[in-house]
Design a protein around this motif. Sequence first.
Motif, PDB file in Angstrom:
ATOM      1  N   GLN A  56      -1.472  22.940  62.634  1.00  0.00           N
ATOM      2  CA  GLN A  56      -1.816  24.138  63.406  1.00  0.00           C
ATOM      3  C   GLN A  56      -0.563  24.954  63.713  1.00  0.00           C
ATOM      4  OE1 GLN A  56      -3.916  22.495  66.748  1.00  0.00           O
ATOM      5  NE2 GLN A  56      -5.871  22.418  65.658  1.00  0.00           N
ATOM      6  N   LEU A  57       0.511  24.275  64.073  1.00  0.00           N
ATOM      7  CA  LEU A  57       1.771  24.958  64.340  1.00  0.00           C
ATOM      8  C   LEU A  57       2.275  25.645  63.075  1.00  0.00           C
ATOM      9  CD1 LEU A  57       4.115  25.588  66.280  1.00  0.00           C
ATOM     10  CD2 LEU A  57       5.128  23.400  65.606  1.00  0.00           C
ATOM     11  N   LEU A  58       2.177  24.950  61.962  1.00  0.00           N
ATOM     12  CA  LEU A  58       2.597  25.509  60.676  1.00  0.00           C
ATOM     13  C   LEU A  58       1.778  26.760  60.350  1.00  0.00           C
ATOM     14  CD1 LEU A  58       4.279  25.087  58.035  1.00  0.00           C
ATOM     15  CD2 LEU A  58       2.325  23.814  57.164  1.00  0.00           C
ATOM     16  N   ASN A  59       0.466  26.668  60.496  1.00  0.00           N
ATOM     17  CA  ASN A  59      -0.410  27.801  60.183  1.00  0.00           C
ATOM     18  C   ASN A  59      -0.168  28.989  61.100  1.00  0.00           C
ATOM     19  OD1 ASN A  59      -1.622  26.408  58.073  1.00  0.00           O
ATOM     20  ND2 ASN A  59      -3.268  25.624  59.355  1.00  0.00           N
ATOM     21  N   ALA A  60       0.234  28.736  62.325  1.00  0.00           N
ATOM     22  CA  ALA A  60       0.480  29.808  63.289  1.00  0.00           C
ATOM     23  C   ALA A  60       1.751  30.600  62.971  1.00  0.00           C
ATOM     24  CB  ALA A  60       0.566  29.235  64.699  1.00  0.00           C
ATOM     25  N   GLN A  61       2.583  30.075  62.091  1.00  0.00           N
ATOM     26  CA  GLN A  61       3.848  30.725  61.789  1.00  0.00           C
ATOM     27  C   GLN A  61       3.720  31.842  60.758  1.00  0.00           C
ATOM     28  OE1 GLN A  61       6.489  29.984  63.766  1.00  0.00           O
ATOM     29  NE2 GLN A  61       4.918  28.702  64.703  1.00  0.00           N
ATOM     30  N   GLY A  62       2.584  31.932  60.088  1.00  0.00           N
ATOM     31  CA  GLY A  62       2.379  33.004  59.109  1.00  0.00           C
ATOM     32  C   GLY A  62       3.294  32.893  57.906  1.00  0.00           C
ATOM     33  N   ASP A  63       3.733  34.040  57.414  1.00  0.00           N
ATOM     34  CA  ASP A  63       4.510  34.101  56.173  1.00  0.00           C
ATOM     35  C   ASP A  63       5.900  33.480  56.279  1.00  0.00           C
ATOM     36  OD1 ASP A  63       2.440  35.351  54.895  1.00  0.00           O
ATOM     37  OD2 ASP A  63       3.255  37.382  55.167  1.00  0.00           O
ATOM     38  N   ARG A  64       6.400  33.341  57.467  1.00  0.00           N
ATOM     39  CA  ARG A  64       7.773  32.840  57.593  1.00  0.00           C
ATOM     40  C   ARG A  64       7.920  31.390  57.144  1.00  0.00           C
ATOM     41  NH1 ARG A  64       9.091  32.459  64.033  1.00  0.00           N
ATOM     42  NH2 ARG A  64      10.565  30.851  63.508  1.00  0.00           N
ATOM     43  N   VAL A  65       6.803  30.677  56.984  1.00  0.00           N
ATOM     44  CA  VAL A  65       6.880  29.277  56.538  1.00  0.00           C
ATOM     45  C   VAL A  65       6.643  29.115  55.045  1.00  0.00           C
ATOM     46  CG1 VAL A  65       6.306  28.261  58.769  1.00  0.00           C
ATOM     47  CG2 VAL A  65       4.488  28.812  57.148  1.00  0.00           C
ATOM     48  N   GLN A  66       6.508  30.220  54.323  1.00  0.00           N
ATOM     49  CA  GLN A  66       6.272  30.117  52.887  1.00  0.00           C
ATOM     50  C   GLN A  66       7.294  29.254  52.170  1.00  0.00           C
ATOM     51  OE1 GLN A  66       5.734  34.087  51.334  1.00  0.00           O
ATOM     52  NE2 GLN A  66       3.534  33.745  51.174  1.00  0.00           N
ATOM     53  N   PRO A  67       8.583  29.376  52.482  1.00  0.00           N
ATOM     54  CA  PRO A  67       9.539  28.496  51.794  1.00  0.00           C
ATOM     55  C   PRO A  67       9.249  27.011  52.027  1.00  0.00           C
ATOM     56  CG  PRO A  67      10.698  30.279  52.883  1.00  0.00           C
ATOM     57  CD  PRO A  67       9.265  30.352  53.334  1.00  0.00           C
ATOM     58  N   LEU A  68       8.824  26.667  53.238  1.00  0.00           N
ATOM     59  CA  LEU A  68       8.507  25.262  53.522  1.00  0.00           C
ATOM     60  C   LEU A  68       7.269  24.811  52.776  1.00  0.00           C
ATOM     61  CD1 LEU A  68       9.040  24.715  57.353  1.00  0.00           C
ATOM     62  CD2 LEU A  68      10.506  24.056  55.467  1.00  0.00           C
ATOM     63  N   THR A  69       6.231  25.618  52.799  1.00  0.00           N
ATOM     64  CA  THR A  69       5.011  25.219  52.113  1.00  0.00           C
ATOM     65  C   THR A  69       5.241  25.110  50.616  1.00  0.00           C
ATOM     66  OG1 THR A  69       4.222  27.507  52.098  1.00  0.00           O
ATOM     67  CG2 THR A  69       3.439  26.098  53.872  1.00  0.00           C
ATOM     68  N   LYS A  70       6.057  25.986  50.082  1.00  0.00           N
ATOM     69  CA  LYS A  70       6.381  25.922  48.656  1.00  0.00           C
ATOM     70  C   LYS A  70       7.186  24.659  48.342  1.00  0.00           C
ATOM     71  CE  LYS A  70       7.788  28.998  45.005  1.00  0.00           C
ATOM     72  NZ  LYS A  70       8.309  30.324  44.678  1.00  0.00           N
ATOM     73  N   LYS A  71       8.143  24.346  49.204  1.00  0.00           N
ATOM     74  CA  LYS A  71       9.011  23.186  48.979  1.00  0.00           C
ATOM     75  C   LYS A  71       8.236  21.872  49.098  1.00  0.00           C
ATOM     76  CE  LYS A  71      13.135  20.915  50.850  1.00  0.00           C
ATOM     77  NZ  LYS A  71      14.212  21.023  51.829  1.00  0.00           N
ATOM     78  N   TYR A  72       7.378  21.746  50.092  1.00  0.00           N
ATOM     79  CA  TYR A  72       6.736  20.474  50.387  1.00  0.00           C
ATOM     80  C   TYR A  72       5.310  20.332  49.876  1.00  0.00           C
ATOM     81  CZ  TYR A  72      10.701  19.449  53.369  1.00  0.00           C
ATOM     82  OH  TYR A  72      11.972  19.222  53.824  1.00  0.00           O
ATOM     83  N   PHE A  73       4.639  21.432  49.629  1.00  0.00           N
ATOM     84  CA  PHE A  73       3.224  21.347  49.289  1.00  0.00           C
ATOM     85  C   PHE A  73       2.835  22.030  47.996  1.00  0.00           C
ATOM     86  CE2 PHE A  73       3.538  21.136  53.956  1.00  0.00           C
ATOM     87  CZ  PHE A  73       3.029  19.866  54.137  1.00  0.00           C
ATOM     88  N   SER A  74       3.823  22.324  47.144  1.00  0.00           N
ATOM     89  CA  SER A  74       3.487  22.966  45.881  1.00  0.00           C
ATOM     90  C   SER A  74       2.691  21.999  45.000  1.00  0.00           C
ATOM     91  CB  SER A  74       4.755  23.414  45.161  1.00  0.00           C
ATOM     92  OG  SER A  74       5.489  22.313  44.694  1.00  0.00           O
ATOM     93  N   GLU A  75       1.861  22.540  44.145  1.00  0.00           N
ATOM     94  CA  GLU A  75       0.998  21.722  43.304  1.00  0.00           C
ATOM     95  C   GLU A  75       1.767  20.924  42.268  1.00  0.00           C
ATOM     96  OE1 GLU A  75      -2.344  23.808  41.737  1.00  0.00           O
ATOM     97  OE2 GLU A  75      -2.695  24.838  43.629  1.00  0.00           O
ATOM     98  N   THR A  76       2.989  21.312  41.981  1.00  0.00           N
ATOM     99  CA  THR A  76       3.771  20.595  40.977  1.00  0.00           C
ATOM    100  C   THR A  76       4.391  19.324  41.516  1.00  0.00           C
ATOM    101  OG1 THR A  76       5.751  21.907  41.491  1.00  0.00           O
ATOM    102  CG2 THR A  76       4.311  22.702  39.701  1.00  0.00           C
ATOM    103  N   GLN A  77       4.315  19.137  42.818  1.00  0.00           N
ATOM    104  CA  GLN A  77       4.894  17.936  43.439  1.00  0.00           C
ATOM    105  C   GLN A  77       3.979  16.739  43.232  1.00  0.00           C
ATOM    106  OE1 GLN A  77       5.571  18.381  47.621  1.00  0.00           O
ATOM    107  NE2 GLN A  77       7.403  17.161  47.519  1.00  0.00           N
ATOM    108  N   ASP A  78       4.570  15.560  43.088  1.00  0.00           N
ATOM    109  CA  ASP A  78       3.783  14.324  42.889  1.00  0.00           C
ATOM    110  C   ASP A  78       3.047  13.925  44.125  1.00  0.00           C
ATOM    111  OD1 ASP A  78       4.628  14.170  40.304  1.00  0.00           O
ATOM    112  OD2 ASP A  78       6.364  12.916  40.763  1.00  0.00           O
TER     113      ASP A  78
END
Length: 78
Positions: A56-78
């Motif tokens: 919920q905290l992550l979702n509340a941050q909007g676009d500013r967390v895109q780098p984190l979501t890309k780093k930790y939750f990208s589909e290419t990650q195992d």
Amino acid sequence: MLKQPEVGQFIRDLRLLTELTQEQFAATLGVTYNTVNRWERGRMKPSRLALKQIEQLLNAQGDRVQPLTKKYFSETQD
């Protein structure tokens, strides 16, 4: 799904992105400072409830967390 070492680093990165101290982050989630410290050091995993609150905290941050979501939750990650 994040592996244990990544969980701690992700929580630390999110906390730093939100510019919160461990104490402030803990208060936001309703846990203790020691709990956040243990998560970041990889000594303990967050509970399901804590993970929901972190999400919920992550979702509340909007676009500013895109780098984190890309780093930790990208589909290419195992």
